[in-house]
Design an enzyme around this catalytic site. Structure first.
Site, mmCIF file in Angstrom:
data_model
loop_
_atom_site.group_PDB
_atom_site.id
_atom_site.type_symbol
_atom_site.label_atom_id
_atom_site.label_comp_id
_atom_site.label_asym_id
_atom_site.label_seq_id
_atom_site.Cartn_x
_atom_site.Cartn_y
_atom_site.Cartn_z
ATOM 1 N N HIS A 36 57.776 53.741 33.866
ATOM 2 C CA HIS A 36 58.320 55.046 34.249
ATOM 3 C C HIS A 36 58.244 56.038 33.089
ATOM 4 O O HIS A 36 57.926 57.202 33.267
ATOM 5 C CB HIS A 36 59.773 54.904 34.726
ATOM 6 C CG HIS A 36 59.859 54.551 36.172
ATOM 7 N ND1 HIS A 36 59.571 53.297 36.642
ATOM 8 C CD2 HIS A 36 60.166 55.305 37.266
ATOM 9 C CE1 HIS A 36 59.710 53.288 37.960
ATOM 10 N NE2 HIS A 36 60.075 54.478 38.366
ATOM 11 N N LYS A 101 67.856 47.851 43.204
ATOM 12 C CA LYS A 101 69.207 47.387 43.541
ATOM 13 C C LYS A 101 70.222 48.331 42.920
ATOM 14 O O LYS A 101 69.991 48.886 41.838
ATOM 15 C CB LYS A 101 69.430 45.942 43.083
ATOM 16 C CG LYS A 101 69.424 45.735 41.573
ATOM 17 C CD LYS A 101 69.893 44.336 41.217
ATOM 18 C CE LYS A 101 69.561 43.929 39.814
ATOM 19 N NZ LYS A 101 70.670 43.954 38.874
#
Lengths: 179, 279
Positions: A36, A101
């Site tokens: 990222h 999550k």
């Protein structure tokens, strides 16, 4: 339970509701912290990303090594909130969904709404179970990052739950408020 | 003086690293099963069933329960009558390296916290040595996943604070961890000592089987209160709601200073893994 064939087009995204359980079939990409960071550094420099984000799904996952004969090693989701600072930028480039999550920031939630994306969760710590739903996997970019490289996964009936829908509605509550 | 070769220690550590990662601790598995039976919310029931199924797949296919096979924390209790032939620290690290390679476990350790280059061996591990009496050597490998490690916290309370403040702090940590740290949790809590001692106790506390009562009854009472309060938060399995937010609470304590009351909460996800062997 809803069966979804990828890519995750805008029409499909719009039809999804928070809490809905999905089984995904098709191609997804893994990317976590360092990938990222590189994505956003590349975008800043005006460079092309190694994968197309449009209508595609990023899975926050660093799989365990693959044994000979297996498609992939244990491969569950990692904590999504660590990607919160990078996510809005990727959504603006057409990213359709993220699988992870846990909760997301307000900033991510409003970016999801603005771009009509969705946030999906897989059950954390169920890496052995989820590995069985991955039929093929190969690293395709940032290979020097090892487990954190971008892997292309072919999944079949990969179980996820819609955690934030395209209108920004979340299943997580924090102190009575959406979180 | 009993002699133990470092090769033997290396091999034992390698075996424990693999075993801990593929075979869920029996006390945790039993607690998951019990919680699955008592949950009433369908999604909570289903999530717990999936985690039980996941543990079964991991054990039968010999693959890790979770892809985050952790940073290895190794506790080494050495009897003072033992003489280790060879380099003990090196042998333990070599065992971790071999176990993580052989077991196809993920290598998650970077050589420097800022430069962040993966060592590709999952070493170094964190080692705690303890000198005890006798002629045995006990090794425990605890692979610590960071989804839950990241949510662990420490506070220096006041010496005039009571159970109430301790419980309040622990519950605030549980709420802040929420869905991110893979509930239902196992909470290791260290109370007392110094800052570092409390943190070490918290980690050590996660090793006690969760069904075993605390030998100190006043701590056992606090454990029960924390467990009950945590399970009333409604976070539930995977943070999707339900009454199972916490599977177990273990407290360890140590004498402390008149001016302080250190409290550390080490959160473990439901994949609480550890394995031990005595040589």
């Amino acid at each position: 339970m809803k069966y979804i064939n990828l890519p995750l087009t805008k029409d499909i995204r719009k039809s999804l509701k928070p809490g809905e359980e999905l089984l995904l079939t098709g191609k997804i990409y893994t990317a976590r912290d360092q990938a990222h960071k590189r994505f956003c550094e590349s975008l800043k420099k005006g460079e092309r990303l190694p994968i197309s984000l449009k209508d595609n799904v990023i899975f926050y996952c660093g799989p365990a090594p693959t044994r000979p004969g297996d498609a992939i090693g244990s491969c569950g989701p990692t904590t999504s909130s660590r990607m919160d600072t990078f996510t809005p930028q990727l959504l603006s480039k057409g990213l359709a969904a993220m699988i992870g999550k846990g909760r997301r920031s307000e900033r991510v939630k409003s970016a999801i709404k603005r771009h009509g994306a969705v946030y999906l969760i897989a059950i954390g710590g169920a890496g052995a179970y989820l590995a069985r739903r991955v039929k093929k996997a190969r690293p395709i970019a940032y290979k020097d990052l090892g487990t954190e490289a971008i892997h292309e996964l072919w999944v079949e009936d990969f179980p996820v739950i819609v955690a934030i829908d395209s209108k920004g509605k979340s299943i997580f509550k924090r102190g009575g408020k959406d979180a | 003086m009993r002699k133990i070769s470092s090769d033997k220690i290396r091999n034992a550590v390698a075996e424990l690293a693999v075993r801990a990662n593929v075979s869920l601790r029996k006390d945790i598995l039993e607690a998951l099963k019990k919680a699955q039976r008592s949950e009433t919310k369908p999604l909570a029931k289903k999530t717990l069933a999936l985690l039980i199924e996941n543990a079964k797949i991991a054990e039968s296919e010999f693959i890790p329960i979770c892809q985050d096979t952790g940073m290895a924390v190794v506790s080494c209790e050495i009897g003072q009558d033992v003489h280790v032939k060879g380099d003990l620290t090196k042998a333990i690290n070599e065992g971790i390296k071999q176990g993580y390679k052989k077991g196809h476990l993920r290598k998650s350790v970077v050589s420097d916290p800022l430069i962040r280059k993966n060592t590709k061996t999952n070493t170094p591990c964190v080692i705690h040595f303890k000198i005890v009496s006798g002629g045995a050597l006990k090794l425990t490998v605890l692979p610590k996943g960071f989804g839950s490690e990241n949510k662990s916290r420490l506070i220096m309370l006041k010496p005039t604070d009571t159970d109430k403040e301790i419980i309040g702090f622990v519950i605030s940590v549980v709420k802040a961890a929420g869905a991110d740290a893979c509930p239902p949790f196992i909470l290791g809590i260290g109370i007392g000592g110094t800052l570092d001692k409390a943190a070490h106790l918290a980690k050590e506390a996660t090793l006690r089987p969760i069904h075993k009562p605390n030998p100190k009854s006043h701590l056992g009472r606090i454990e029960k209160q924390i467990l009950s309060a945590a399970n009333k938060t409604g976070i539930g399995p995977a943070g999707l709601g339900g009454k199972t937010t916490c599977l177990g609470v273990n407290i360890l304590s140590f004498p402390t200073h008149i001016a302080g009351l250190p409290v550390c909460v080490n959160i473990s996800c439901h994949a609480m893994r550890s394995a031990s062997a005595v040589i």
